[in-house]
Scaffold this active site. Sequence first.
Site, PDB file in Angstrom:
ATOM      1  N   GLY A  58       0.782  -1.232   0.000  1.00  0.00           N
ATOM      2  CA  GLY A  58       0.000   0.000   0.000  1.00  0.00           C
ATOM      3  C   GLY A  58       0.814   1.283   0.000  1.00  0.00           C
ATOM      4  CB  SER A  59       4.352   2.167  -0.671  1.00  0.00           C
ATOM      5  OG  SER A  59       4.622   1.888  -2.015  1.00  0.00           O
ATOM      6  CG  ASN A  60       2.178   3.238  -5.767  1.00  0.00           C
ATOM      7  OD1 ASN A  60       2.601   4.280  -6.266  1.00  0.00           O
ATOM      8  ND2 ASN A  60       2.774   2.065  -5.929  1.00  0.00           N
TER       9      ASN A  60
ATOM     10  CG  MET B 254      -0.636  -7.846  -7.013  1.00  0.00           C
ATOM     11  SD  MET B 254       0.169  -7.005  -8.405  1.00  0.00           S
ATOM     12  CE  MET B 254       1.619  -6.359  -7.593  1.00  0.00           C
ATOM     13  NE  ARG B 255      -7.903 -11.075  -6.594  1.00  0.00           N
ATOM     14  CZ  ARG B 255      -7.783 -12.379  -6.742  1.00  0.00           C
ATOM     15  NH1 ARG B 255      -8.363 -12.994  -7.743  1.00  0.00           N
ATOM     16  NH2 ARG B 255      -7.088 -13.078  -5.885  1.00  0.00           N
ATOM     17  CG  LEU B 256      -6.581  -9.943 -15.356  1.00  0.00           C
ATOM     18  CD1 LEU B 256      -6.967 -11.018 -16.362  1.00  0.00           C
ATOM     19  CD2 LEU B 256      -6.089  -8.690 -16.066  1.00  0.00           C
TER      20      LEU B 256
ATOM     21  CG  ASN C 115      -2.752  -0.859 -12.779  1.00  0.00           C
ATOM     22  OD1 ASN C 115      -2.677  -1.065 -11.556  1.00  0.00           O
ATOM     23  ND2 ASN C 115      -2.010  -1.520 -13.651  1.00  0.00           N
TER      24      ASN C 115
ATOM     25  CG  HIS D 210       2.822  -2.200 -15.150  1.00  0.00           C
ATOM     26  ND1 HIS D 210       2.505  -3.444 -14.650  1.00  0.00           N
ATOM     27  CD2 HIS D 210       3.887  -2.386 -15.965  1.00  0.00           C
ATOM     28  CE1 HIS D 210       3.330  -4.334 -15.156  1.00  0.00           C
ATOM     29  NE2 HIS D 210       4.180  -3.723 -15.965  1.00  0.00           N
TER      30      HIS D 210
HETATM   31  C1  GAR Z   1       3.961  -1.307  -7.134  1.00  0.00           C
HETATM   32  O1  GAR Z   1       5.293  -1.353  -7.555  1.00  0.00           O
HETATM   33  C2  GAR Z   1       3.030  -1.354  -8.327  1.00  0.00           C
HETATM   34  O2  GAR Z   1       3.521  -0.674  -9.439  1.00  0.00           O
HETATM   35  C3  GAR Z   1       2.978  -2.846  -8.578  1.00  0.00           C
HETATM   36  O3  GAR Z   1       2.904  -3.419  -7.312  1.00  0.00           O
HETATM   37  C4  GAR Z   1       3.578  -2.578  -6.381  1.00  0.00           C
HETATM   38  C5  GAR Z   1       2.660  -2.301  -5.232  1.00  0.00           C
HETATM   39  O4  GAR Z   1       3.320  -1.603  -4.217  1.00  0.00           O
HETATM   40  N1  GAR Z   1       1.864  -3.183  -9.384  1.00  0.00           N
HETATM   41  C6  GAR Z   1       1.883  -4.144 -10.295  1.00  0.00           C
HETATM   42  O5  GAR Z   1       2.855  -4.847 -10.502  1.00  0.00           O
HETATM   43  C7  GAR Z   1       0.589  -4.327 -11.061  1.00  0.00           C
HETATM   44  N2  GAR Z   1       0.767  -5.249 -12.140  1.00  0.00           N
HETATM   45  P1  GAR Z   1       2.507  -0.849  -3.101  1.00  0.00           P
HETATM   46  O6  GAR Z   1       1.504  -1.855  -2.553  1.00  0.00           O
HETATM   47  O7  GAR Z   1       3.541  -0.485  -2.082  1.00  0.00           O
HETATM   48  O8  GAR Z   1       1.851   0.336  -3.736  1.00  0.00           O
END
Ligand code: GAR
Length: 201
Positions: free
Chosen positions: A11-13, A90-92, A107, A109
């Site tokens: 959840g850092s984003n 991480m799901r479609l 999203n 990526h």
């Molecule tokens: C992030 O790096 C995001 O870009 C990636 O998962 C991480 C989640 O980090 N997403 C994907 O790979 C989607 N295909 P977070 O939970 O700390 O935000």
Amino acid sequence: MRLAAFASGRGSNFEALLTARDRGNLPEAEFALLFSDKADARALDVARQRGIDTLHLSPKDFDTRAAYEEAILVVLREKQIEAICLAGYMRLVGDTLLEAYPRRILNIHPALLPSFPGLHGHRDALEYGVKISGCTVHFVDAGVDTGPIVVQRAVEVRDDDTEDILAARILLQEHEAYPEAVDLLTQGKLRVEDRRVIRLD
Ligand code: GAR
């Protein structure tokens, strides 16, 4: 604009979006819900600590993706959610949510799309040997990381990078790129023309 964030893990984003909002950088965004498909996602704790409503539903408890998304949608409607930010979800996303939120799901990526879509963006970029990678914020469509691109940021790939080191370098850029994209969306400053996203700022 009332937003829901969807997260499966750290959840850092999501935190970066909340921080941007705290700093006044997302004046039109209100995070009204954090949804997770994982009961132990750290993102759920982040939301609880901030007093943001949370919802966890496990896809295992539903027969189909449509039934799962219908259950999510009931809550999104209750909370009058207008757009969704996938933040490490991480799901479609299936037709049920896509049809309810056309061009209203973003999203992030960890690669420069259309290169290296899917679950292992960092590893795939390293193994391919690219010298530049980065992150992409895009609208979600029915494909895997194929929707129109809103914001991209590049980072260099160094010879001694590991997957973790590259991921950390990209993550710093994710935390800048995602608030920028969400600000544009929530201020109504994005126009989509076929694949191209035009910034109106
Ligand atoms: C992030 O790096 C995001 O870009 C990636 O998962 C991480 C989640 O980090 N997403 C994907 O790979 C989607 N295909 P977070 O939970 O700390 O935000």
